[in-house]
Design a protein around this motif. Structure first.
Motif, PDB file in Angstrom:
ATOM      1  N   ARG A 110       0.833  -1.206   0.000  1.00 42.90           N
ATOM      2  CA  ARG A 110       0.000   0.000   0.000  1.00 42.90           C
ATOM      3  C   ARG A 110       0.871   1.261   0.000  1.00 42.90           C
ATOM      4  O   ARG A 110       0.534   2.257  -0.655  1.00 42.90           O
ATOM      5  CB  ARG A 110      -0.929  -0.003   1.216  1.00 42.90           C
ATOM      6  CG  ARG A 110      -1.935   1.134   1.217  1.00 42.90           C
ATOM      7  CD  ARG A 110      -2.912   0.996   2.349  1.00 42.90           C
ATOM      8  NE  ARG A 110      -3.782  -0.161   2.169  1.00 42.90           N
ATOM      9  CZ  ARG A 110      -4.874  -0.163   1.419  1.00 42.90           C
ATOM     10  NH1 ARG A 110      -5.213   0.925   0.747  1.00 42.90           N
ATOM     11  NH2 ARG A 110      -5.612  -1.244   1.323  1.00 42.90           N
ATOM     12  N   ASP A 111       1.974   1.228   0.725  1.00 41.37           N
ATOM     13  CA  ASP A 111       2.894   2.363   0.699  1.00 41.37           C
ATOM     14  C   ASP A 111       3.459   2.575  -0.704  1.00 41.37           C
ATOM     15  O   ASP A 111       3.608   3.717  -1.164  1.00 41.37           O
ATOM     16  CB  ASP A 111       4.041   2.129   1.681  1.00 41.37           C
ATOM     17  CG  ASP A 111       3.599   2.235   3.122  1.00 41.37           C
ATOM     18  OD1 ASP A 111       2.503   2.799   3.369  1.00 41.37           O
ATOM     19  OD2 ASP A 111       4.326   1.749   4.008  1.00 41.37           O
ATOM     20  N   PHE A 112       3.764   1.479  -1.389  1.00 42.21           N
ATOM     21  CA  PHE A 112       4.276   1.595  -2.752  1.00 42.21           C
ATOM     22  C   PHE A 112       3.211   2.181  -3.676  1.00 42.21           C
ATOM     23  O   PHE A 112       3.522   3.032  -4.526  1.00 42.21           O
ATOM     24  CB  PHE A 112       4.724   0.228  -3.267  1.00 42.21           C
ATOM     25  CG  PHE A 112       5.217   0.248  -4.686  1.00 42.21           C
ATOM     26  CD1 PHE A 112       6.517   0.614  -4.963  1.00 42.21           C
ATOM     27  CD2 PHE A 112       4.379  -0.102  -5.732  1.00 42.21           C
ATOM     28  CE1 PHE A 112       6.982   0.648  -6.267  1.00 42.21           C
ATOM     29  CE2 PHE A 112       4.827  -0.071  -7.038  1.00 42.21           C
ATOM     30  CZ  PHE A 112       6.138   0.301  -7.304  1.00 42.21           C
ATOM     31  N   ALA A 113       1.974   1.740  -3.521  1.00 38.32           N
ATOM     32  CA  ALA A 113       0.898   2.295  -4.348  1.00 38.32           C
ATOM     33  C   ALA A 113       0.727   3.784  -4.084  1.00 38.32           C
ATOM     34  O   ALA A 113       0.483   4.572  -5.006  1.00 38.32           O
ATOM     35  CB  ALA A 113      -0.405   1.539  -4.071  1.00 38.32           C
ATOM     36  N   GLY A 114       0.855   4.201  -2.807  1.00 38.98           N
ATOM     37  CA  GLY A 114       0.771   5.624  -2.502  1.00 38.98           C
ATOM     38  C   GLY A 114       1.921   6.410  -3.100  1.00 38.98           C
ATOM     39  O   GLY A 114       1.740   7.551  -3.548  1.00 38.98           O
ATOM     40  N   ALA A 115       3.122   5.821  -3.133  1.00 34.41           N
ATOM     41  CA  ALA A 115       4.266   6.496  -3.732  1.00 34.41           C
ATOM     42  C   ALA A 115       4.084   6.649  -5.239  1.00 34.41           C
ATOM     43  O   ALA A 115       4.455   7.682  -5.822  1.00 34.41           O
ATOM     44  CB  ALA A 115       5.544   5.722  -3.429  1.00 34.41           C
ATOM     45  N   LYS A 116       3.511   5.637  -5.886  1.00 32.18           N
ATOM     46  CA  LYS A 116       3.252   5.746  -7.324  1.00 32.18           C
ATOM     47  C   LYS A 116       2.186   6.801  -7.609  1.00 32.18           C
ATOM     48  O   LYS A 116       2.305   7.570  -8.571  1.00 32.18           O
ATOM     49  CB  LYS A 116       2.798   4.390  -7.870  1.00 32.18           C
ATOM     50  CG  LYS A 116       3.876   3.335  -7.910  1.00 32.18           C
ATOM     51  CD  LYS A 116       4.928   3.653  -8.961  1.00 32.18           C
ATOM     52  CE  LYS A 116       4.365   3.549 -10.366  1.00 32.18           C
ATOM     53  NZ  LYS A 116       5.422   3.687 -11.397  1.00 32.18           N
TER      54      LYS A 116
ATOM     55  N   PHE B 227       2.421  10.797  -9.886  1.00 30.95           N
ATOM     56  CA  PHE B 227       1.576  11.393 -10.923  1.00 30.95           C
ATOM     57  C   PHE B 227       0.814  12.611 -10.397  1.00 30.95           C
ATOM     58  O   PHE B 227       0.551  13.544 -11.152  1.00 30.95           O
ATOM     59  CB  PHE B 227       0.588  10.345 -11.450  1.00 30.95           C
ATOM     60  CG  PHE B 227       1.248   9.199 -12.162  1.00 30.95           C
ATOM     61  CD1 PHE B 227       1.726   9.342 -13.458  1.00 30.95           C
ATOM     62  CD2 PHE B 227       1.407   7.978 -11.541  1.00 30.95           C
ATOM     63  CE1 PHE B 227       2.341   8.289 -14.110  1.00 30.95           C
ATOM     64  CE2 PHE B 227       2.017   6.921 -12.184  1.00 30.95           C
ATOM     65  CZ  PHE B 227       2.492   7.073 -13.477  1.00 30.95           C
ATOM     66  N   ALA B 228       0.443  12.613  -9.112  1.00 32.72           N
ATOM     67  CA  ALA B 228      -0.360  13.708  -8.577  1.00 32.72           C
ATOM     68  C   ALA B 228       0.486  14.927  -8.231  1.00 32.72           C
ATOM     69  O   ALA B 228       0.052  16.065  -8.446  1.00 32.72           O
ATOM     70  CB  ALA B 228      -1.133  13.229  -7.341  1.00 32.72           C
ATOM     71  N   TYR B 229       1.691  14.699  -7.689  1.00 36.38           N
ATOM     72  CA  TYR B 229       2.494  15.821  -7.194  1.00 36.38           C
ATOM     73  C   TYR B 229       3.850  15.941  -7.877  1.00 36.38           C
ATOM     74  O   TYR B 229       4.642  16.811  -7.518  1.00 36.38           O
ATOM     75  CB  TYR B 229       2.714  15.675  -5.683  1.00 36.38           C
ATOM     76  CG  TYR B 229       1.427  15.525  -4.910  1.00 36.38           C
ATOM     77  CD1 TYR B 229       0.576  16.613  -4.727  1.00 36.38           C
ATOM     78  CD2 TYR B 229       1.041  14.293  -4.376  1.00 36.38           C
ATOM     79  CE1 TYR B 229      -0.604  16.484  -4.026  1.00 36.38           C
ATOM     80  CE2 TYR B 229      -0.140  14.157  -3.672  1.00 36.38           C
ATOM     81  CZ  TYR B 229      -0.957  15.249  -3.497  1.00 36.38           C
ATOM     82  OH  TYR B 229      -2.119  15.116  -2.803  1.00 36.38           O
ATOM     83  N   GLY B 230       4.132  15.087  -8.858  1.00 33.91           N
ATOM     84  CA  GLY B 230       5.385  15.211  -9.592  1.00 33.91           C
ATOM     85  C   GLY B 230       6.604  14.647  -8.893  1.00 33.91           C
ATOM     86  O   GLY B 230       7.739  15.018  -9.226  1.00 33.91           O
ATOM     87  N   PHE B 231       6.411  13.767  -7.905  1.00 34.07           N
ATOM     88  CA  PHE B 231       7.548  13.137  -7.244  1.00 34.07           C
ATOM     89  C   PHE B 231       8.207  12.130  -8.185  1.00 34.07           C
ATOM     90  O   PHE B 231       7.636  11.722  -9.193  1.00 34.07           O
ATOM     91  CB  PHE B 231       7.119  12.446  -5.947  1.00 34.07           C
ATOM     92  CG  PHE B 231       6.666  13.408  -4.892  1.00 34.07           C
ATOM     93  CD1 PHE B 231       7.259  14.639  -4.767  1.00 34.07           C
ATOM     94  CD2 PHE B 231       5.641  13.078  -4.016  1.00 34.07           C
ATOM     95  CE1 PHE B 231       6.861  15.531  -3.798  1.00 34.07           C
ATOM     96  CE2 PHE B 231       5.229  13.967  -3.046  1.00 34.07           C
ATOM     97  CZ  PHE B 231       5.843  15.199  -2.937  1.00 34.07           C
TER      98      PHE B 231
END
Length: 429
Positions: free
Chosen positions: A77-83, A87-91
């Motif tokens: 779930r942490d990996f999904a949040g990082a992905k 896309f959402a914040y340009g990380f």
């Protein structure tokens, strides 16, 4: 986040290290899956598909099956949040996690508790009309100084209570670094109320003086003492002489890590207390805008174009990072949302806070400022902080009220002697 120091037993520590290894292993598998994707291939699996694959992997892998499934799923779930953040914040893309560097795991609560709206009314299910039940972390107070939390597979683990009240959270993260365990509860703290005085403060950050305030106060971040720095050098020399891969080398580096962890804890404690002081005392807080990441970049260069004065730049980078500039700005912004501003840094240290004249010769030394135009003198950091408090930053553009031989509107000086904006000697508008 509410962060506390954990004190597990030897058996609990071994179990939590296994949790860290499982979470890191599952994360790296997800990174590998998404790194394999190329245009024209099938899309990489999402969180639900990865959870299904994790179930199959646990069935076939005894080492993975020995761990906690909830901890491993939370790593996915942490990996999904990082992905999603990419896309959402340009990380950037999620990267590999390494042993001894990324040691940690996340746990969600197991207690079922009723949910309430911010106004105190219960949350009701729109379809059934029943009150919504959510998850909460299992935390119990032992006494005034100690509490314990339930960690999957480890039982009750003690942690030190350094704040009033027990944390009420739905999830927490356990981390291990510098031979210390910490637990961070996902709690959004309440913002500090503004004093209502309307007072504006400017903060100039430096290496000699960590934070110089426009009202004359000077705040310094605590550092290691002379004796502690000597101990660090002693253990580093012993580690350098020890054979490679030996227990002695590892133990000496561990002693160095413990001392440096003490310095980091002091720095964080100072930033927390100072940010709270600023949020409670001043209505509007203005910081000199600094890009710490670029300022502390290495001067090493490349093989084709090697850098110059690399060791001197490395020493300056260490001195900057030891001041906690970024942490102080971030924590102040979180405690006083909407009341923190950034002022452009150019010319704040060369501008006279009395008459506004900009001249590089006014900065006599690191600590002395004497205006060559009006003769005003004070501490250089305090002068810069006053300019930051007034919002005077960046490169000003001189405004002319007459022709080529007229007089400038800002200082009354003859425009015939007025330099261009790219040079020193620029009047303030």
């Amino acid at each position: 986040m509410s962060r506390f120091r954990m004190y597990p037993t030897a058996a609990q520590e071994q179990r939590m290290l296994l949790h860290c290894a499982h979470a890191r292993y599952v994360w790296n598998l997800a990174v590998e899956q998404h790194a394999h994707w190329k245009p024209g291939r099938r899309s990489a699996p999402g969180f639900a598909e990865q959870c299904r694959q994790l179930t199959e992997a646990r069935r076939d892998n005894a080492w993975l099956r020995a761990g906690n499934a909830e901890v491993q799923q939370q790593a996915l779930r942490d990996f999904a949040g990082a992905k999603a953040a990419r896309f959402a914040y340009g990380f950037g893309e999620p990267t590999w996690r390494k042993k001894f560097v990324h040691e940690g795991f996340r746990v969600i609560g197991t207690d079922r508790v009723p949910e309430f709206h911010p106004d105190g009314t219960p949350q009701l299910n729109a379809r059934t009309g029943r009150q919504v039940m959510g998850r909460s972390v299992v935390v119990r107070r032992l006494n005034r100084r100690w509490a314990r939390v339930k960690v999957p597979g480890c039982g009750w683990v003690r942690f030190r209570l350094t704040r009033a009240g027990l944390p009420q959270a739905k999830t927490f993260r356990v981390t291990f670094r510098n031979y210390q365990w910490h637990i961070a509860f996902a709690v959004i703290p309440e913002p500090v109320e503004a004093p209502g005085t309307g007072e504006v403060i400017g903060i100039d950050r430096g290496v000699t003086i960590t934070a110089a305030l426009s009202d004359g106060r000077k705040l310094n971040c605590p550092r290691l003492t002379t004796r502690e720095r000597a101990r660090v050098r002693k253990h580093q020399r012993r580690a350098a002489r020890a054979p490679k891969g030996s227990d002695r080398k590892r133990d000496e580096y561990a002693k160095v890590a413990r001392i440096k962890a003490r310095e980091a804890a002091r720095r964080k404690d100072w930033c927390e207390k100072t940010s709270t002081l600023l949020a409670r005392t001043y209505h509007l807080i203005r910081f000199e805008k600094l890009n710490v990441k670029n300022m502390t970049a290495s001067a090493r260069g490349t093989v084709e174009q090697p850098g110059t004065r690399v060791r001197q730049k490395a020493g300056l980078n260490r001195a900057i990072l030891a001041q906690g500039w970024g942490l102080l700005r971030r924590r102040t912004g979180e405690k006083a949302p909407g009341r923190v501003e950034d002022v452009p840094a150019p010319y704040t240290s060369l501008r006279c806070s009395a008459c506004g004249w900009i001249e590089k010769d006014s900065r006599k030394s690191q600590a002395e400022f004497v205006c060559v135009s009006c003769g005003f003198g004070c501490n250089a950091d305090e002068n810069a902080a006053v300019n930051v408090a007034a919002g005077q930053g960046g490169i000003p553009r001189p405004r002319r009220t007459a022709g080529a031989g007229g007089v400038t509107a800002a200082t009354g000086r003859s425009s015939a002697r007025e330099p261009r904006p790219t040079r020193v000697g620029i009047p303030l508008l």
